[in-house]
Design an enzyme around this catalytic site. Structure first.
Site, PDB file in Angstrom:
ATOM      1  N   GLY A  62       0.778  -1.102   0.079  1.00  0.00           N
ATOM      2  CA  GLY A  62      -0.096  -0.025  -0.031  1.00  0.00           C
ATOM      3  C   GLY A  62       0.950   1.209   0.140  1.00  0.00           C
ATOM      4  O   GLY A  62       2.066   1.211  -0.427  1.00  0.00           O
ATOM      5  N   GLY A  63       0.320   2.337   0.670  1.00  0.00           N
ATOM      6  CA  GLY A  63       1.074   3.540   0.824  1.00  0.00           C
ATOM      7  C   GLY A  63       2.412   3.481   1.378  1.00  0.00           C
ATOM      8  O   GLY A  63       3.422   4.438   1.196  1.00  0.00           O
ATOM      9  N   GLY A 105      24.203  12.528 -29.092  1.00  0.00           N
ATOM     10  CA  GLY A 105      23.973  13.361 -27.918  1.00  0.00           C
ATOM     11  C   GLY A 105      24.464  12.536 -26.661  1.00  0.00           C
ATOM     12  O   GLY A 105      24.637  13.232 -25.655  1.00  0.00           O
ATOM     13  N   ALA A 106      24.714  11.140 -26.863  1.00  0.00           N
ATOM     14  CA  ALA A 106      25.228  10.455 -25.592  1.00  0.00           C
ATOM     15  C   ALA A 106      26.709  10.919 -25.645  1.00  0.00           C
ATOM     16  O   ALA A 106      27.066  10.982 -24.250  1.00  0.00           O
ATOM     17  CB  ALA A 106      25.481   8.984 -26.145  1.00  0.00           C
TER      18      ALA A 106
END
Ligand code: HXC
Length: 515
Positions: free
Chosen positions: A171-172, A405-406
């Site tokens: 859960g949370g 870009g790398a």
């Protein structure tokens, strides 16, 4: 004499608390392959150093028969201990007490500990083994989680926060670990999910076991929510101790110098690792372990986004963070997961004054519809942001390919690297020679009598012209082309030189990293 009477009462109370959820529950815990909350703390800390806080805290809710229940320590051990002589704040949830569920007072104990850790400037270790919000306590339990999340966020970047998941975390409850810096999961016993298999079955009809949904392997390999996989509680505690050895206690401290290796040479066989054939991979860890102290490398997230390697090592005794493309997996491309993995690690290193060492060998960002549609633009941008934002020493070694870009993203001079070294084998170009020649010389190839031969010749010409480190070096984008056998010497010197580095950034509330 009269005090004895009080001491008897005091000891009786302590004995009751020490039983936790009782013999039967402890036995069940052991049979499940888990240690108790207290046993875990004892393994984690240096012997005799743990000072418990809030041993006598009790819940005060009365709904659903809770008033008739005693829940020792309200299901969580909290306190301050030492690891290798340095203070740490620890909470350890006790599954034998109502499934380690989190009620109002349980949460208050953790909140108090987090506040104290922040004041003292010491790391927080959270050991999670809990059924989540104590259902009987309703909104008080939810409020408790909210207070913890707030403290986790306040502490982020101020003191290191390490989580061990050693049982359920559902859960949370998963969001406190998710807000911390490192998550270690114990194989087979740890489970993490927002909604369990039963809810999933009811909502989507999917059938899946707890282990397949949120076991330690899944979060280490697939989701990337975990950073380490431990085979047992003991191993998890050892990992915490090891990890702490690389970290300062807080963001105002330097990381601890330890066991310096005075060797300056890089072993001669470093020349044998990168294959001649540019299309062949190799394990970049072979290079890392040859240039760091004693060959010791603590890899972080070794099973997730394996096309990029991150982890801790030491150079001349000083802790450093390593970020390296991994040519043996997907040729070392950058993709969504590897960008996330590297960016988050770089931000951790920068927050805690740990220099960043980058090793580059990548053909670029991964092409593909799935990558584009799942947001490689946004995720890839994180890497640019993280490197640009970082003000710790940034030292980069280009081993082989640094394309497109790398090239920019992997700790380039343009993003503020203090030193960029390149091996003579480095190829720094907009793209690989094959792709480049096909575009640049398209007409020439097509109109030639023997297109294949022309293509080969032009690829070779392009390679000679651009696929080397010398053009970048001639522009000052590479500070030095170095003999690979000199790598360690250069890294040690670069780290020494950058010790006095001070770099300012524009004043702002905070930046807006593309998330
Ligand atoms: C109260 C709980 C509890 C809970 C377990 N127990 N979880 N009591 N609140 N959340 C109790 C059980 O009743 C049992 O009590 C004891 O702890 C041990 O649990 P078992 O079920 O016997 O253990 P096991 O078989 O190992 O199963 C563990 C489990 C299961 C998978 C965690 O207990 C479970 O599913 N619990 C509920 C999980 C859940 O839905 N939690 C709420 C999530 S919502 P006895 O007396 O029989 O020994 C949430 C919201 C937070 O957390 C939101 C924050 C933003």
């Amino acid at each position: 004499m009269s005090l004895k009477r009080f001491i008897e009462e005091f000891e009786k109370r302590k004995r009751e608390i020490a039983k936790g959820g009782g013999e039967e529950k402890i036995e069940k815990q052991h049979q499940a392959g888990k240690l108790t909350a207290w046993e875990r703390v004892e393994i984690l800390v240096d012997p005799g150093t743990f000072v418990e806080i809030d041993e006598f805290v009790r819940h005060r809710n009365t709904y659903f028969g809770l008033d008739k229940m005693t829940l020792p320590r309200d299901g969580v051990v909290t306190g301050i201990g030492e690891v290798n002589g340095r203070k740490v704040a620890i909470f350890s949830q006790d599954f034998t007490v109502m499934g380690g569920s989190l009620g109002e007072m349980h949460a208050k104990k953790i909140v108090k500990l987090l506040d104290l850790a922040l004041k003292l400037g010491i790391p927080v270790i959270g050991i999670n083994d809990s059924g989540g919000a104590r259902i009987q306590e309703g909104v008080d339990a939810l409020a408790g989680y909210g207070e913890i999340f707030f403290r986790n966020t306040m502490a982020s970047g101020v003191v290191p926060q390490i989580t061990v998941i050693a049982g359920p975390c559902a859960g949370g409850a998963v969001y406190s670990p998710a807000l911390t810096d490192f998550v270690i999961m114990v194989n087979q016993t740890a489970k993490m999910f927002i909604t369990g298999p039963n809810v999933i079955k009811a909502v989507t009809g999917e059938d899946i076991s707890q282990e397949e949904l949120g076991g330690a392997l899944v979060h280490n390999q697939k989701s990337g929510n975990a950073h380490f996989l431990a085979d047992s509680d003991e191993e998890a505690m050892k990992l915490v101790r090891k990890l702490l050895s690389y970290l300062p206690s807080n963001n105002a401290e330097e990381p601890p110098i330890q066991n310096p290796d005075f060797r300056a040479e890089t072993p001669e066989d470093v020349l044998e690792i990168v294959p001649d054939n540019p299309n062949k991979g190799y394990d970049v860890r072979e290079i890392i372990t040859r240039v760091v102290d004693h060959g010791e490398f603590l890899e972080v997230q070794p099973y997730f986004a394996r096309n990029l390697v991150i982890g801790f090592a030491r150079i001349a005794g000083r802790p450093v963070g390593i970020v390296a493309n991994q040519p043996s997996v997907l040729a070392g491309v950058l993709d969504i997961d590897s960008s996330d993995k590297a960016a988050r690690f770089i931000r951790f290193l920068d927050a805690f004054n740990i220099p960043i060492f980058t090793f580059v060998d990548t053909p670029g960002y991964l092409p593909g519809v799935a990558q584009e549609h799942n947001g490689i633009i946004r995720h890839g941008a994180k890497l640019l942001y993280a490197y640009s934002e970082a003000t710790v020493p940034k030292i980069t070694v280009i081993l082989r390919k640094a394309y497109g870009g790398a090239y920019i993203a992997m700790g380039s001079k343009h993003l503020g690297a203090d030193f960029v070294f390149a091996w003579p084998s480095a190829e720094i170009a907009v793209m690989g020679p094959e792709g480049a020649a096909n575009i640049v010389f398209k007409k020439e190839i097509e109109s030639s009598e023997n297109p294949e031969e022309t293509r080969k010749r032009l690829i070779e010409e392009y390679k000679e012209m651009f696929a080397n480190p010398y053009i970048a070096a001639s522009r000052g984008y590479v500070d030095a082309v170095i003999d690979p056998r000199e790598t360690r010497r250069y890294l040690i010197r670069a780290l020494e030189i950058t010790q006095t580095k001070v770099e300012y950034r524009p004043k702002k509330k905070h930046g807006n990293i593309p998330l």
